[in-house]
Scaffold this active site. Structure first.
Site, PDB file in Angstrom:
ATOM      1  N   HIS A 205      46.867  91.686  52.601  1.00 10.41           N
ATOM      2  CA  HIS A 205      48.078  90.860  52.530  1.00 10.41           C
ATOM      3  C   HIS A 205      49.342  91.637  52.187  1.00 10.41           C
ATOM      4  CE1 HIS A 205      47.121  91.113  48.267  1.00 10.41           C
ATOM      5  NE2 HIS A 205      48.372  90.787  48.034  1.00 10.41           N
TER       6      HIS A 205
HETATM    7  C1  UD1 Z   1      52.328  87.682  46.054  1.00 11.05           C
HETATM    8  C2  UD1 Z   1      52.661  88.876  45.171  1.00 11.05           C
HETATM    9  C3  UD1 Z   1      51.628  89.971  45.380  1.00 11.05           C
HETATM   10  C4  UD1 Z   1      50.223  89.438  45.168  1.00 11.05           C
HETATM   11  C5  UD1 Z   1      50.003  88.243  46.076  1.00 11.05           C
HETATM   12  C6  UD1 Z   1      48.624  87.679  45.857  1.00 11.05           C
HETATM   13  C7  UD1 Z   1      55.074  89.246  44.810  1.00 11.05           C
HETATM   14  C8  UD1 Z   1      56.208  90.105  45.151  1.00 11.05           C
HETATM   15  N1  UD1 Z   1      53.958  89.452  45.529  1.00 11.05           N
HETATM   16  O1  UD1 Z   1      52.482  88.110  47.400  1.00 11.05           O
HETATM   17  O2  UD1 Z   1      51.848  91.008  44.460  1.00 11.05           O
HETATM   18  O3  UD1 Z   1      49.289  90.442  45.439  1.00 11.05           O
HETATM   19  O4  UD1 Z   1      51.002  87.262  45.778  1.00 11.05           O
HETATM   20  O5  UD1 Z   1      48.286  86.722  46.779  1.00 11.05           O
HETATM   21  O6  UD1 Z   1      55.181  88.442  43.905  1.00 11.05           O
HETATM   22  N2  UD1 Z   1      52.380  81.378  51.318  1.00 11.05           N
HETATM   23  C9  UD1 Z   1      51.819  80.186  51.639  1.00 11.05           C
HETATM   24  N3  UD1 Z   1      51.254  79.453  50.657  1.00 11.05           N
HETATM   25  C10 UD1 Z   1      51.237  79.860  49.368  1.00 11.05           C
HETATM   26  C11 UD1 Z   1      51.824  81.096  49.041  1.00 11.05           C
HETATM   27  C12 UD1 Z   1      52.388  81.853  50.026  1.00 11.05           C
HETATM   28  O7  UD1 Z   1      51.805  79.773  52.789  1.00 11.05           O
HETATM   29  O8  UD1 Z   1      50.672  79.147  48.510  1.00 11.05           O
HETATM   30  C13 UD1 Z   1      52.980  82.197  52.403  1.00 11.05           C
HETATM   31  C14 UD1 Z   1      54.413  81.867  52.639  1.00 11.05           C
HETATM   32  O9  UD1 Z   1      54.649  81.969  53.989  1.00 11.05           O
HETATM   33  C15 UD1 Z   1      55.142  82.969  51.910  1.00 11.05           C
HETATM   34  C16 UD1 Z   1      54.202  84.141  52.048  1.00 11.05           C
HETATM   35  O10 UD1 Z   1      52.902  83.557  52.042  1.00 11.05           O
HETATM   36  O11 UD1 Z   1      56.406  83.207  52.431  1.00 11.05           O
HETATM   37  C17 UD1 Z   1      54.327  85.141  50.958  1.00 11.05           C
HETATM   38  O12 UD1 Z   1      54.188  84.529  49.672  1.00 11.05           O
HETATM   39  P1  UD1 Z   1      54.856  85.201  48.379  1.00 11.05           P
HETATM   40  O13 UD1 Z   1      54.519  84.408  47.176  1.00 11.05           O
HETATM   41  O14 UD1 Z   1      56.277  85.477  48.632  1.00 11.05           O
HETATM   42  O15 UD1 Z   1      54.181  86.617  48.302  1.00 11.05           O
HETATM   43  P2  UD1 Z   1      52.672  87.067  48.580  1.00 11.05           P
HETATM   44  O16 UD1 Z   1      52.643  87.848  49.836  1.00 11.05           O
HETATM   45  O17 UD1 Z   1      51.731  85.931  48.412  1.00 11.05           O
END
Ligand code: UD1
Length: 364
Positions: A205
């Site tokens: 991821h």
């Molecule tokens: C975040 C953390 C990362 C961690 C990861 C674990 C930061 C900078 N990154 O990354 O260190 O390893 O979580 O999973 O804080 N999304 C969904 N549903 C959700 C959450 C996310 O659809 O419940 C999708 C959305 O499109 C979102 C993307 O995932 O834009 C990224 O989510 P985000 O929370 O920004 O960062 P992660 O890549 O999950």
């Protein structure tokens, strides 16, 4: 004593659970769990609270996904009044996600004492958002709980007074130790028609691996080709799933015999699969540690790690994150040449006890 714990993203829940259990077992500590809402899907959030047996968050800020600046800013805006009202003695943050850094900044500026669990880890790669979060959080936190010697050494080098650093071990291993009997009993591999010890379990991821078309395609092609020889099970993070689809790579994996692409899994199901995997293929931080504890080979598709103890004495190897790099590591695994590891110091399931003891002794 009043403790407010801040969680936001999937790996945070695994780290806060043992603190919640330990606080509940003691007298005289009031615990408030504040969920920023950074992760909000059932499979990324609620399912974790259930499978880790942590009480529902007392407060959910409902911040959701957004760009880094906006997400961090929104967490700060929403959290400030909550902390002003709660007036905790300690704000405890865990890990390195945006919620960790945002919460620490808010608490420190309100004059509330802060403790960071999993402090001092450094990848020395400032292109990783997590590295910035780690540096910001550690630069301003009052107490630092570290999992490995490198964490202590990095903090001292950055000028942190050693009296503020506590080597307490790894809190994720507390969760693992408690969940292990249930996870083994679940035999989740049967649900996917897999042979224990015969399949590869994959998570990817990191933006550096999954946001670039060419990069993700190289890794996906390698996984598809490995699927001809070993079953490959890939529970995909929403970001990864979306990019596979956007880049037209979904079918490469989902229609390949031997490869199964699934939704993210709850903690116990995933741990169950880890215990009987032939190897993990990952770019996660926590999985490098869980596999080291369990003695399972871990192929980490990154050029650096903030958890060097997993490479130095554990079962983790850093592998060039390309299709060729992954295939070379796979051949090494199949040849039976993977190293055997040992368990790092104080990864013993009792880290939460040490943390709560330290917080009680250091009452602000
Ligand atoms: C975040 C953390 C990362 C961690 C990861 C674990 C930061 C900078 N990154 O990354 O260190 O390893 O979580 O999973 O804080 N999304 C969904 N549903 C959700 C959450 C996310 O659809 O419940 C999708 C959305 O499109 C979102 C993307 O995932 O834009 C990224 O989510 P985000 O929370 O920004 O960062 P992660 O890549 O999950």
């Amino acid at each position: 004593m009043k403790i407010a714990s801040i969680v936001g993203a999937r790996p945070n829940f695994v780290k806060i659970a043992p603190l919640a259990w330990e606080i509940a077992a003691r007298e005289g500590i009031e615990h408030t769990i504040v969920h920023t809402g950074q992760h909000y899907d059932e499979s990324m959030s609620d399912g974790f609270f259930e499978s880790l047996e942590i009480p529902e968050p007392d407060i959910n800020l409902g911040v959701g996904s957004d760009g880094h600046g906006r997400q961090t800013g929104r967490i700060m805006i929403e959290l400030e009044p909550v902390l002003e009202e709660l007036e905790p003695d300690w704000v405890v943050t865990v890990g390195d996600v945006n919620s960790t850094a945002a919460a620490t900044m808010v608490a420190v500026k309100l004059g509330i004492s802060t403790a960071h669990v999993e402090a001092g880890l450094r990848s020395f790669d400032r292109s990783m958002p997590e590295e910035i979060n780690r540096m910001v959080t550690d630069a301003i936190s009052d107490l630092h709980f570290v999992t490995e010697q490198s964490g202590h050494d990095n903090l001292v080098r950055e000028g942190v007074d050693p009296s503020r650093i506590h080597f307490v071990g790894n809190i994720m291993i507390d969760s693992l130790v408690r969940a292990l009997p249930k996870a083994r009993e679940l035999k989740a591999w049967e649900r996917f028609g897999l042979e224990p010890g015969g399949y590869l379990l994959v998570t990817l991821h990191r933006p550096s691996n999954v946001d670039d078309h060419e990069q993700l395609e190289g890794l996906a092609r390698a996984l598809a080709s490995m699927g001809k020889r070993r079953n490959v099970l890939f529970p995909a993070h929403p970001r990864t799933r979306r990019n596979l689809e956007n880049f037209g790579l979904g079918k490469l994996l989902s229609e390949r015999e031997g490869v199964a692409l699934t939704e993210p899994m709850d903690y116990i199901t995933f741990l169950s699969l880890v215990t009987s995997a032939r190897a993990l293929i990952t770019d996660s931080g926590g999985i490098q540690e869980e596999t080291t504890y369990l003695g399972i080979p871990c192929i980490t598709l990154r050029s650096n790690t903030e958890r060097p103890v997993t490479v130095e004495i554990g079962t983790n190897e850093l592998v060039t994150p390309t299709g060729d790099g992954l295939l070379a590591a796979f051949e090494k695994l199949e040849a039976g040449n993977w190293k055997k590891g040992t368990v790092p110091r104080l990864w013993d399931g009792k880290t939460a006890v040490r943390i709560i003891d330290a917080l009680s002794g250091a009452l602000p």
